[in-house]
Design an enzyme around this catalytic site. Structure first.
Site, PDB file in Angstrom:
ATOM      1  N   ASN A  13       0.810  -1.221   0.000  1.00 37.73           N
ATOM      2  CA  ASN A  13       0.000   0.000   0.000  1.00 37.73           C
ATOM      3  C   ASN A  13       0.844   1.272   0.000  1.00 37.73           C
ATOM      4  O   ASN A  13       0.639   2.183  -0.811  1.00 37.73           O
ATOM      5  CB  ASN A  13      -0.926   0.008   1.216  1.00 37.73           C
ATOM      6  N   CYS A 129       2.993   6.841  10.758  1.00 41.39           N
ATOM      7  CA  CYS A 129       1.902   7.718  10.316  1.00 41.39           C
ATOM      8  C   CYS A 129       1.389   8.560  11.481  1.00 41.39           C
ATOM      9  O   CYS A 129       1.161   9.765  11.344  1.00 41.39           O
ATOM     10  CB  CYS A 129       0.780   6.897   9.691  1.00 41.39           C
ATOM     11  N   GLY A 164       2.203  -5.056   6.542  1.00 36.27           N
ATOM     12  CA  GLY A 164       3.358  -4.399   7.131  1.00 36.27           C
ATOM     13  C   GLY A 164       2.990  -3.610   8.372  1.00 36.27           C
ATOM     14  O   GLY A 164       3.659  -3.693   9.406  1.00 36.27           O
ATOM     15  N   THR A 165       1.904  -2.843   8.290  1.00 36.69           N
ATOM     16  CA  THR A 165       1.430  -2.075   9.443  1.00 36.69           C
ATOM     17  C   THR A 165       1.050  -2.997  10.589  1.00 36.69           C
ATOM     18  O   THR A 165       1.416  -2.769  11.749  1.00 36.69           O
ATOM     19  CB  THR A 165       0.221  -1.207   9.046  1.00 36.69           C
ATOM     20  N   SER A 167       2.047  -5.982  11.294  1.00 37.64           N
ATOM     21  CA  SER A 167       3.168  -6.703  11.908  1.00 37.64           C
ATOM     22  C   SER A 167       4.078  -5.785  12.708  1.00 37.64           C
ATOM     23  O   SER A 167       4.972  -6.253  13.416  1.00 37.64           O
ATOM     24  CB  SER A 167       3.988  -7.427  10.830  1.00 37.64           C
TER      25      SER A 167
END
EC number: 1.2.1.10
Length: 315
Positions: A13, A129, A164-165, A167
């Site tokens: 993403n 983020c 990814g986020t 984990s």
């Protein structure tokens, strides 16, 4: 002015959104290669349709790519653990790395706060983020008065959180908490992330809570407004949700564990700032403001690094 060539590692993403931004918005840098490990990923397919070079064999494939020697800057949008491997593989080649994972090998960078301090760093870390959204506000408050404790809560749409986020949740909280202190200027920092499963998905919402002593409310309010304007210059969907709020604490003893035991008497206030981040919908829908603020900030860093490199070369 010649453009610095860049590569993006990670075709998920964040990496794909970054590639689209580089193609549409970049003025000082040029996307050359997108690197992934899944030949069938949507990101690699999209990059190929855009005429961008692709690699599906990871960082080693990038090193072996025909354009590798011409690449000046490499973005890593994989995961914290993967970045450690990628950084080691790339270390001897003299490339500038912009790390969009919570690995934090290099210094934390939040463009609106401290980019000028790290334009020459070989590896810069984009925090998270939540950090990109909230640390500017902590810094705005701490520029006016000492912040004894700052806590941020980042709420993002579950649909915007890729593997990814998910984990990296522990790394998210650790890296963001540390950057709240190191970049934001708070004496103590804490970060919380919430994956909101609501349907339809909600845009990114962020809350910043800061404990201060006898605040000059007008100065803090103006400092926050000025900082929001600075961030929104490169993240157009970044905005205040409501007015900055100030609450005097009646029982300061109850927060002594947060403030490290300082200012237990009268005069302690809570400053609350509520933000929302709407994405530009370059790749994912507008609710994915969490991705947009990371990729927008990373693009800003690359643009400034490239421009600074040209300036240094012409001196």
């Amino acid at each position: 002015m010649s453009h610095s060539k860049v590569a993006v590692i990670g075709s998920g993403n964040i990496g794909t959104d970054l590639v689209v931004k580089l193609k549409k918005l970049a003025t000082n840098v040029e996307i050359a290669v997108l690197v992934g490990i899944d030949p069938s990923s949507d990101g690699l397919a999209r990059a190929r349709r855009m005429g961008i070079g692709t690699v599906d064999t990871g960082v080693q494939g990038l090193i072996e790519h025909a354009e590798f020697d011409e690449i000046d800057i490499i973005f890593d949008s994989t995961s914290a653990k993967a970045h450690l491997v990628n950084e080691e593989a790339l270390r001897t080649f003299g490339k500038r790395l912009i790390d969009l994972t919570p690995a934090a090998v290099g210094p934390y960078v939040v463009p609106a706060v401290n980019l000028d301090d790290h334009l020459g760093a070989p590896n810069v870390n984009m925090v998270t983020c939540g950090g990109q959204a909230t640390i500017p506000i902590v810094a705005a408050i701490s520029s006016v008065t000492a912040v004894h404790y700052a806590e941020i809560v980042a709420s993002i749409a579950s649909k915007s959180a890729g593997p990814g986020t998910r984990s990296n949740i522990d790394e998210f909280t650790q890296t963001t908490s540390a950057a709240i202190e190191k970049v934001g200027g708070a004496a103590h920092g804490k970060a919380i992330i919430v994956l909101n499963p609501a349907e339809p998905p909600l845009i990114m919402r962020d809350t910043v809570l800061a404990l201060v002593t006898d605040p000059d409310q007008n100065r803090i309010r103006q400092s926050v407004i000025d900082m929001v304007e600075k961030v929104s210059a490169y993240v157009p969907g970044y905005r205040l949700k409501q007015e900055v709020q100030f609450t005097q604490l009646d029982d300061a003893e109850s927060v002594a564990t947060l403030t490290g035991g300082v200012d237990k008497g009268p005069g302690l206030w809570k400053v609350a700032v509520f933000l929302e981040v709407e994405g530009a919908a370059h790749y994912l829908p507008a609710y994915a403001g969490n991705l947009d603020i990371m990729t927008s900030a990373a693009l800003q860093v690359a643009e400034r690094i490239a421009a600074n490199t040209v300036q240094e070369a012409t001196r």
